[in-house]
Design an enzyme around this catalytic site. Structure first.
Site, PDB file in Angstrom:
ATOM      1  N   ALA A   1      22.062  -2.013  -4.081  1.00  0.00           N
ATOM      2  CA  ALA A   1      22.069  -3.267  -4.846  1.00  0.00           C
ATOM      3  C   ALA A   1      21.860  -4.468  -3.924  1.00  0.00           C
ATOM      4  O   ALA A   1      21.083  -5.380  -4.237  1.00  0.00           O
ATOM      5  CB  ALA A   1      23.371  -3.408  -5.624  1.00  0.00           C
TER       6      ALA A   1
ATOM      7  N   LEU B   1      26.515   0.121  -9.937  1.00  0.00           N
ATOM      8  CA  LEU B   1      25.391  -0.041  -9.015  1.00  0.00           C
ATOM      9  C   LEU B   1      25.847   0.331  -7.611  1.00  0.00           C
ATOM     10  O   LEU B   1      26.884  -0.158  -7.150  1.00  0.00           O
ATOM     11  CB  LEU B   1      24.911  -1.490  -9.002  1.00  0.00           C
ATOM     12  CG  LEU B   1      24.583  -2.141 -10.351  1.00  0.00           C
ATOM     13  CD1 LEU B   1      24.252  -3.624 -10.141  1.00  0.00           C
ATOM     14  CD2 LEU B   1      23.420  -1.434 -11.035  1.00  0.00           C
ATOM     15  N   CYS B   2      25.081   1.181  -6.934  1.00  0.00           N
ATOM     16  CA  CYS B   2      25.388   1.522  -5.538  1.00  0.00           C
ATOM     17  C   CYS B   2      25.324   0.249  -4.708  1.00  0.00           C
ATOM     18  O   CYS B   2      24.305  -0.460  -4.711  1.00  0.00           O
ATOM     19  CB  CYS B   2      24.379   2.530  -5.010  1.00  0.00           C
ATOM     20  SG  CYS B   2      24.483   2.760  -3.222  1.00  0.00           S
ATOM     21  N   ILE B   3      26.374  -0.040  -3.981  1.00  0.00           N
ATOM     22  CA  ILE B   3      26.438  -1.331  -3.283  1.00  0.00           C
ATOM     23  C   ILE B   3      25.345  -1.464  -2.221  1.00  0.00           C
ATOM     24  O   ILE B   3      24.702  -2.521  -2.129  1.00  0.00           O
ATOM     25  CB  ILE B   3      27.850  -1.578  -2.682  1.00  0.00           C
ATOM     26  CG1 ILE B   3      27.929  -2.974  -2.076  1.00  0.00           C
ATOM     27  CG2 ILE B   3      28.256  -0.531  -1.672  1.00  0.00           C
ATOM     28  CD1 ILE B   3      29.323  -3.461  -1.832  1.00  0.00           C
TER      29      ILE B   3
END
Lengths: 123, 130
Positions: free
Chosen positions: B82, B77-79
């Site tokens: 997310a 997940l792209c931080i």
């Protein structure tokens, strides 16, 4: 993991700047690709060209000015910014209205660009 | 062939995320390789283990967990996305002083470099949603 050959990627931006969060996420991707010295073009097509307009003011909707972020791309090694000439004509935008210097491509030039890329990221 | 998938589609709107999970499963069944699937923007909501779906609809999370557990596919997940969508692992919950972690442990929260790295070694790069 081995990378036998360098991939050429085209990131295609097709959405207007404030309709969704996707445009901002895609600009972040372009910034990351610049930082990681990837071989890529950032292409604005269709309503995506609206992101490039100067004189954007997003203060009233409480989000960052898309044009300002985009105008800083050359500082972050995003070197090839391309624009669809048809889209500029459709929205009545002149090349001088854009927030950064971009190469304007006609449809006949877009075709080989897209068909010869190793990867297309359509956002 | 090595595939890298980018999921932009929300798990709760449209069918892009479901199509992505089914594509991944079918590609693996045919002997292709998928090392990593990256979730960006609305796609990151896929990693929430707190979402509750109607009982008469397909489970949105289970197909992904199966990909991670049975095929060792990395789900990243792209931080930045997310965090905006409230999908935090234990570390991020502590860092941002939030009351709970919401990310399913089958998912990793990391940066866009993970997508760039996976794309660089992929024969095919496919985007779902957007």
């Amino acid at each position: 993991m081995s990378t036998p050959q360098r991939k050429r990627t085209v990131i295609v931006m097709r959405h207007s700047p404030y309709g969704s969060s996707l445009t901002r996420a895609t600009i972040d991707l372009a910034l990351a690709m610049g930082a990681f010295e990837q071989d890529f073009d950032l292409l604005f097509m269709g309503a995506g060209v609206l992101q490039l307009l100067t004189d954007q003011d997003s203060a009233e909707i409480g989000v960052r000015n898309a044009g300002k972020v985009i105008s800083s791309l050359p500082l972050y090694d995003v070197e090839s910014v391309l624009v669809d000439a048809d889209a500029l004509r459709r929205y009545g935008i002149a090349a001088s209205d854009l927030v950064l210097p971009a190469r304007v491509l006609e449809a006949v030039e877009l075709h080989p660009l897209l068909s010869e890329a190793d990867h297309l990221v359509s956002c | 062939m090595i595939y890298t998938l980018l999921v932009l589609a929300s798990p709760v709107s449209g069918h892009g995320a479901r199509t992505a999970a089914r594509f991944a499963s079918a590609a693996l069944d045919r002997g292709h390789r998928i090392d990593r699937i990256f979730f960006l923007d609305e796609g990151t909501a896929t990693g929430s283990q707190l979402a509750v779906f109607p009982q008469d609809e397909a489970d949105r999370l289970a197909p992904w967990v199966a990909l991670a557990e049975q095929h060792a596919v990395e789900l990243v997940l792209c931080i930045a996305s997310a965090l905006k969508h409230g999908v935090l692992d234990a570390n991020e919950a502590v860092r941002h002083e939030k009351p709970a972690a919401s990310a399913h442990p089958a998912f990793i929260i990391s940066g866009l470099g993970q997508l760039i790295d996976a794309a660089a070694s992929a024969d095919r790069f496919i985007t779902f949603g957007g």
